[in-house]
Enzyme design. Structure first.
Site: not given
Ligand code: GLP
Length: 258
Positions: A67, A134, A136, A141
């Protein structure tokens, strides 16, 4: 789904790095699906160290990132393109990398081309995923179609708040993103999900032991034939069957250990 519970984030990253090393050894031209966020940082450090030690060669691999934020050019420090350069590609170059372009003029066309590029590369062999608090995956989402493909999505207020720590202020977090869809992710041959910390415990439990529902996008991975989830003890805290997962792991036949 295989659930592997490790003591801490360090051990989670080491186990994940071993999976990447095995994948690249078996197939040097592997197509890797890569993720951003804080979760993969320890893994990327290990991959770089392994490459420097001559234990891993990614020079023939192709990568596709999950993404990107809409409206952030690759030169913006919080873009995922900048993240990937800083944490991985400048230390461990792959043959070809792809990241959705948050500045694309025609977003639907760009998304269709991203899907076509993944197909043309032969599909993703190993897809790395973090987990949003959440539930995702990528930026899909809650409520995302379980069959979705790469497209524009609007973030929830919760994700904007979660990711605000990387920006100067919450107001600077883009509200929209381009993300591979859930259907795109499900097409990968092997999905590898990492999570650590108490903050992810509820999402982990919903993903593994809850119903398959668009309200918890990661729960769809229960339908994936080859999915490995590696978490630390804090993230495993709300799993009802954690002892069984540990038992399975300890009793794995030698040929499955790789
Ligand atoms: C973002 C990214 C996800 C990631 C998530 C969790 O939303 N698009 O790919 O898994 O954050 O983030 P973190 O690894 O910082 O907890």
């Amino acid at each position: 789904m295989e659930v592997i519970i490790k003591r801490d984030a360090e051990e989670v990253s080491s186990e994940a790095a071993a999976i990447f090393r095995r994948q690249l050894k078996q197939k040097p031209q592997s197509v890797l699906g890569l993720a951003t966020g804080s979760t993969p940082l320890g893994l990327y450090k290990r991959l770089v160290a392994m490459a420097r030690a001559g234990e891993l060669d990614a020079s023939r691999a192709t990568s596709f990132n999950l993404d990107e934020y809409l409206g952030l050019p690759g030169t913006h420090p919080q873009s995922y393109a900048a993240y990937m350069r800083e944490h991985l590609f400048q230390h461990l170059p792959v043959a070809r990398w792809h990241i959705p372009d948050g500045m694309a003029q025609d977003i639907p066309k760009h998304c269709a081309e991203y899907e076509a590029d993944i197909r043309a590369a032969g599909g993703i062999d190993l897809q790395l995923l973090g987990l949003g608090s959440d539930g995702h995956i990528g930026f899909n989402e809650p409520g995302s179609s379980l069959g979705s493909r790469t497209r524009l999505k609007t973030l929830t207020a919760q994700t904007v708040a979660d990711n605000a720590r990387h920006f100067a202020s919450p107001a600077e977090v883009p509200r929209q993103v381009v993300t591979m869809g859930i259907g795109t992710i499900l097409d990968a041959r092997h999905c590898l999900v990492l999570a650590f910390g108490e903050r992810k415990a509820q999402a982990v439990a919903a993903m593994v032991e809850g119903p398959v529902t668009a309200m918890v996008p990661a729960s769809v991975l229960q339908m994936h034939p080859v999915c490995t989830l590696i978490i630390d003890e804090a993230a495993a805290a709300q799993l009802q069957r954690r002892e069984y997962y540990q038992w399975v792991y300890e009793n794995k036949p030698a040929w499955q250990r790789g």
